[in-house]
Enzyme design. Structure first.
Site, PDB file in Angstrom:
ATOM      1  N   ASN A 136       0.800  -1.221   0.000  1.00 18.30           N
ATOM      2  CA  ASN A 136       0.000   0.000   0.000  1.00 18.30           C
ATOM      3  C   ASN A 136       0.835   1.275   0.000  1.00 18.30           C
ATOM      4  O   ASN A 136       0.289   2.358   0.012  1.00 18.30           O
ATOM      5  CB  ASN A 136      -0.953   0.005   1.211  1.00 18.30           C
ATOM      6  CG  ASN A 136      -1.919   1.162   1.173  1.00 18.30           C
ATOM      7  OD1 ASN A 136      -2.367   1.583   0.120  1.00 18.30           O
ATOM      8  ND2 ASN A 136      -2.233   1.703   2.328  1.00 18.30           N
ATOM      9  N   VAL A 139      -9.077   8.748  -2.485  1.00 19.88           N
ATOM     10  CA  VAL A 139      -9.111   8.608  -1.033  1.00 19.88           C
ATOM     11  C   VAL A 139      -8.538   9.863  -0.373  1.00 19.88           C
ATOM     12  O   VAL A 139      -7.517  10.400  -0.818  1.00 19.88           O
ATOM     13  CB  VAL A 139      -8.315   7.361  -0.589  1.00 19.88           C
ATOM     14  CG1 VAL A 139      -8.454   7.135   0.908  1.00 19.88           C
ATOM     15  CG2 VAL A 139      -8.780   6.121  -1.357  1.00 19.88           C
ATOM     16  N   TYR A 146       4.135   8.709 -11.120  1.00 13.57           N
ATOM     17  CA  TYR A 146       3.094   7.985 -10.385  1.00 13.57           C
ATOM     18  C   TYR A 146       2.313   7.052 -11.314  1.00 13.57           C
ATOM     19  O   TYR A 146       2.111   5.875 -10.990  1.00 13.57           O
ATOM     20  CB  TYR A 146       2.156   8.982  -9.700  1.00 13.57           C
ATOM     21  CG  TYR A 146       1.164   8.330  -8.768  1.00 13.57           C
ATOM     22  CD1 TYR A 146       1.578   7.792  -7.562  1.00 13.57           C
ATOM     23  CD2 TYR A 146      -0.187   8.267  -9.086  1.00 13.57           C
ATOM     24  CE1 TYR A 146       0.676   7.192  -6.698  1.00 13.57           C
ATOM     25  CE2 TYR A 146      -1.094   7.675  -8.234  1.00 13.57           C
ATOM     26  CZ  TYR A 146      -0.659   7.138  -7.034  1.00 13.57           C
ATOM     27  OH  TYR A 146      -1.561   6.539  -6.184  1.00 13.57           O
ATOM     28  N   LYS A 167       2.318   2.940 -10.941  1.00 12.68           N
ATOM     29  CA  LYS A 167       1.081   2.191 -10.689  1.00 12.68           C
ATOM     30  C   LYS A 167       0.779   1.213 -11.829  1.00 12.68           C
ATOM     31  O   LYS A 167       0.270   0.119 -11.596  1.00 12.68           O
ATOM     32  CB  LYS A 167      -0.093   3.147 -10.445  1.00 12.68           C
ATOM     33  CG  LYS A 167      -0.011   3.835  -9.098  1.00 12.68           C
ATOM     34  CD  LYS A 167       0.014   2.837  -7.948  1.00 12.68           C
ATOM     35  CE  LYS A 167       0.013   3.497  -6.591  1.00 12.68           C
ATOM     36  NZ  LYS A 167      -0.039   2.513  -5.492  1.00 12.68           N
ATOM     37  N   THR A 175      -6.395  11.414   1.646  1.00 17.89           N
ATOM     38  CA  THR A 175      -5.119  11.210   2.326  1.00 17.89           C
ATOM     39  C   THR A 175      -4.267  12.471   2.209  1.00 17.89           C
ATOM     40  O   THR A 175      -4.649  13.427   1.536  1.00 17.89           O
ATOM     41  CB  THR A 175      -4.353  10.036   1.689  1.00 17.89           C
ATOM     42  OG1 THR A 175      -4.069  10.380   0.326  1.00 17.89           O
ATOM     43  CG2 THR A 175      -5.159   8.738   1.748  1.00 17.89           C
TER      44      THR A 175
END
Length: 172
Positions: free
Chosen positions: A11, A113, A78, A82, A115
């Protein structure tokens, strides 16, 4: 003590500097690729080796992102990392599928999300990230998932044996 299942959750994630690739320092690129791609590969390898003798349910769940399949200008590192996680997941799943007590391997797309990463995204200058307003709007319209909600959905999907590669929790 008898173990009925064991799971590794990959994660960790680092966004990197939000900018066009030519404006990102090589050290920043290396740090992000190491955390986002190299580390999950190493952890997955160690997990598979450490659990080879177990006959219980064994699985690796990797948290992916819509950025693995949809490009975002300014997120080249990124998005790339991913996408690498998705391919890692598919490859490990194929390799382990051939084994009698192989490890199940799944990637999950958690949606957007709320975060610290989202805070960083929303504070980015539009010249570096053309989609910044979309993420500001998601926050202002209360459309971000909480980490707790995502964890609960992943747990539910897993315990109901509905986990499969590329699961998008927005479908549950």
């Amino acid at each position: 003590m008898e173990v009925s299942s064991i799971t590794l959750v990959n994660n960790a994630g680092r966004l990197c500097t939000i900018a066009n690739l030519e404006n990102i320092h090589s050290e920043d690129i290396a740090k992000s690729i190491h955390l986002n791609t190299t580390t999950p590969l190493i952890l997955s390898s160690l997990f598979i080796k450490a659990t080879q003798q177990l006959t219980c349910k064994k699985q690796i769940i990797s948290i992916s992102s819509g950025a693995a399949v949809k490009l975002y200008e300014g997120w080249s590192i990124y998005c790339t990392s991913k996408a690498a996680i998705d391919m890692m997941t598919k490859t490990i799943a194929a390799e382990q599928n051939e084994l009698e007590h192989g490890v199940q391997c799944n990637a999950i797309y958690p949606g957007v999300v709320d975060t610290n990463m989202q805070t960083d995204i929303r504070s980015t200058d539009e010249k570096d990230f053309k989609n910044v307003q979309r993420f500001i709007d998601l926050k202002e319209n209360d459309q971000l998932y909480t980490p707790e909600y995502v964890a609960e959905i992943i747990f539910t999907i897993d315990t109901q044996n509905k986990l499969q590669n590329g699961v998008d929790i927005r479908n549950f």
